[in-house]
Design a protein around this motif. Structure first.
Motif, PDB file in Angstrom:
ATOM      1  N   ARG A  60      69.351  89.697  37.263  1.00  0.00           N
ATOM      2  CA  ARG A  60      68.620  88.441  37.447  1.00  0.00           C
ATOM      3  C   ARG A  60      69.402  87.477  38.334  1.00  0.00           C
ATOM      4  NH1 ARG A  60      64.174  86.175  34.624  1.00  0.00           N
ATOM      5  NH2 ARG A  60      63.531  84.398  35.866  1.00  0.00           N
ATOM      6  N   LYS A  61      70.715  87.387  38.082  1.00  0.00           N
ATOM      7  CA  LYS A  61      71.543  86.492  38.891  1.00  0.00           C
ATOM      8  C   LYS A  61      71.586  86.951  40.344  1.00  0.00           C
ATOM      9  CE  LYS A  61      76.007  84.153  39.057  1.00  0.00           C
ATOM     10  NZ  LYS A  61      76.089  84.249  40.513  1.00  0.00           N
ATOM     11  N   GLU A 114      68.367  85.854  41.998  1.00  0.00           N
ATOM     12  CA  GLU A 114      68.338  84.398  42.187  1.00  0.00           C
ATOM     13  C   GLU A 114      69.272  83.964  43.314  1.00  0.00           C
ATOM     14  OE1 GLU A 114      69.214  82.969  38.302  1.00  0.00           O
ATOM     15  OE2 GLU A 114      67.143  83.208  37.579  1.00  0.00           O
ATOM     16  N   ASP A 115      70.433  84.623  43.427  1.00  0.00           N
ATOM     17  CA  ASP A 115      71.371  84.285  44.507  1.00  0.00           C
ATOM     18  C   ASP A 115      70.758  84.579  45.873  1.00  0.00           C
ATOM     19  OD1 ASP A 115      73.232  83.442  42.680  1.00  0.00           O
ATOM     20  OD2 ASP A 115      74.469  85.262  42.774  1.00  0.00           O
ATOM     21  N   GLN A 133      68.115  82.044  46.732  1.00  0.00           N
ATOM     22  CA  GLN A 133      68.692  80.765  47.120  1.00  0.00           C
ATOM     23  C   GLN A 133      69.180  80.776  48.561  1.00  0.00           C
ATOM     24  OE1 GLN A 133      68.735  78.116  45.107  1.00  0.00           O
ATOM     25  NE2 GLN A 133      69.783  76.773  46.545  1.00  0.00           N
ATOM     26  N   LYS A 172      61.550  77.946  47.711  1.00  0.00           N
ATOM     27  CA  LYS A 172      62.345  77.511  46.567  1.00  0.00           C
ATOM     28  C   LYS A 172      61.457  77.317  45.342  1.00  0.00           C
ATOM     29  CE  LYS A 172      65.865  74.095  45.339  1.00  0.00           C
ATOM     30  NZ  LYS A 172      66.592  72.881  45.801  1.00  0.00           N
ATOM     31  N   VAL A 211      59.639  84.180  39.023  1.00  0.00           N
ATOM     32  CA  VAL A 211      60.101  85.567  38.895  1.00  0.00           C
ATOM     33  C   VAL A 211      59.696  86.081  37.520  1.00  0.00           C
ATOM     34  CG1 VAL A 211      62.097  87.114  38.930  1.00  0.00           C
ATOM     35  CG2 VAL A 211      62.046  85.099  40.436  1.00  0.00           C
TER      36      VAL A 211
END
Length: 453
Positions: free
Chosen positions: A315-316, A319-320, A323, A330, A334
């Motif tokens: 997930r991270k 998201e990274d 971004q 933006k 998800v």
């Protein structure tokens, strides 16, 4: 969730073995090029449908995969199973043979299958150009399915008589649909090959509507299904996987890619399906950017979530990348899910409906300008070439996607970084995550006005 076809519409299925011209007939009857047509046998793998009218009657026209004798586990076997579902659901069947080639054992086998079906059958002898073709078509009498109708889908011959025969089998014209009737939400499922797009469509509509399997690239054409969720009608399009341009080589794959891009241009919301075990890769970003350029709202479906070993890290990672590489979208929603098991699929359509509402939303001029005064107070527009940009007011003349028009002295010189600041604040203030925002600048240069240096 359930299918909800057009009220009173008759379902007409076009069936036959591969490469007899079913998709060309489908396009002719639909009045536009909807299905891929190529000399390669087996181009059509899934049931493709379109809503049209014949003789003033509403019709759902279905193009089907070629009927073949094959093991159920093979691709041809799965294609046949899909076609048999269309046959069972049809109100009228158009059985197509190739008059030029003559009857084959496969034609005879499937004529036997169709004789057991309660729906009426029209026997079409395609590729029957000219007088010789019409004579060749008569061989099909021996199938026992009535008088063959000689046509040439490629040249458009015989379609006047065919339409008369079709209309004669349709019910009387229904009452007109009332004005203001609900329009379906136009939704496209897009992504790379083998991300699970067709499995997701099947999970959403609750039946094996699309051919699925481990083989990449099973879906070749953009296939439309009309159904309903709890909120109303949805016109859902499953598309072929979009690969990198350099890898799109064969003519058929170029056509598939064109159909997928066409579906993306016509939709209102796009579900971008990712393989969560692989993460958000460059081709996924390219597809998302294409959707943004076309002005479509986007929801991200993290498919195969059940197979991800470290979900926090996955997930991270997504998201990274969002971004750094998709700042113009933006706040995109998800949804972690598994189309194969159904886990999380129930959260997808509420996310789509919310994105659609944001995409359609217009902000009143008063509310918009109260926010704009705060934005300017926090961060004044900069000097450009030593001259002050004086922004006066905003309007939002349209949505779908939301569009802001900025008026002011030398507004056309407003730097990109200040526009990004304004758009990000707009997203946050009015909850516009995952929706493309368009900015138009309307400047003025009055030589008699006081200089704002």
């Amino acid at each position: 969730m359930k299918f909800r076809p057009t009220a009173g519409a008759s379902r007409i299925a076009i069936v036959g073995r591969p490469n007899v011209g079913k998709s060309t007939i489908f396009n002719r009857l639909a009045g536009r090029r909807l299905a891929l047509v190529n000399d390669t046998p087996g181009v059509t793998r899934d049931r493709k449908e379109t809503h049209t009218q014949m003789g003033g009657r509403p019709v759902i026209l279905l193009d089907t995969a070629g009927l073949e004798e094959a093991d159920p586990e093979t691709i041809p076997g799965r294609m046949r199973a899909s076609s048999e579902v269309a046959i069972r659901q049809a109100d009228l069947i158009l059985f197509v043979i190739d008059a030029r080639q003559g009857l084959t054992p496969t034609d005879r086998a499937f004529a036997n299958l169709l004789r057991k079906v309660p729906a009426p059958i029209l026997l079409l002898a395609n590729k029957a150009e000219g007088r010789g073709g019409a004579l060749a078509a008569m061989e099909a009498f021996e199938l026992g399915l009535g008088t063959p109708i000689p046509i040439s889908a490629e040249h458009g011959e015989g379609f006047g008589g065919l339409l008369d025969e079709i209309v004669a089998h349709l019910p009387e014209m229904p009452e007109e649909e009332p004005e203001g009737a609900e329009k379906p939400l136009r939704l496209a499922i897009v992504g790379r090959p083998n991300a699970g797009k067709s499995t997701l469509l099947n999970a959403l509509v609750g039946e094996e509507r699309m051919i699925t399997g481990p083989e990449p690239g099973l879906t070749r054409d953009a296939v439309t299904v009309e159904w309903s969720d709890e909120e109303g009608r949805v016109r859902l399009v499953d598309t072929a996987g979009l690969r990198k341009k350099a890898r799109v080589e064969l003519e058929l794959e170029k056509m598939s890619t064109g159909a997928s891009i066409g579906a993306l241009k016509e939709c209102e919301v796009a579900i971008l399906v990712l393989d969560a075990t692989l993460g958000l890769e460059q081709q996924d970003i390219n597809i998302a950017r294409l959707a943004e350029r076309e002005g479509r709202a986007i929801v991200l479906a993290l498919n195969k979530w059940d197979a991800v070993p470290d979900r926090n890290a996955a997930r991270k990672g997504v998201e990274d990348v969002l971004q750094t590489s998709l700042a113009q979208l933006k706040g995109i929603t998800v949804v972690p899910m598994s189309a194969a098991t159904g886990q999380g699929v129930d959260k997808l359509m509420p996310a789509v409906r919310a994105a659609h509402e944001r995409w359609n939303r217009r902000i009143g001029t008063g509310e918009l300008n109260r926010w704009f005064e705060v934005v300017k107070d926090k961060h004044q527009p900069p000097l450009v070439d030593g001259r002050r940009i004086k922004l006066r007011y905003l309007t939002m003349p349209k949505a779908r996607p939301p569009t802001i028009v900025v008026f002011g002295t030398r507004a056309e010189a407003l730097p990109d970084d200040w526009q990004r600041y304004m758009v990000n604040s707009f997203r946050e203030q009015f909850d516009m995550g995952g929706v493309p925002i368009r900015v138009q600048l309307r400047g003025s240069e009055n030589p008699y006005a006081e200089d704002d240096k």
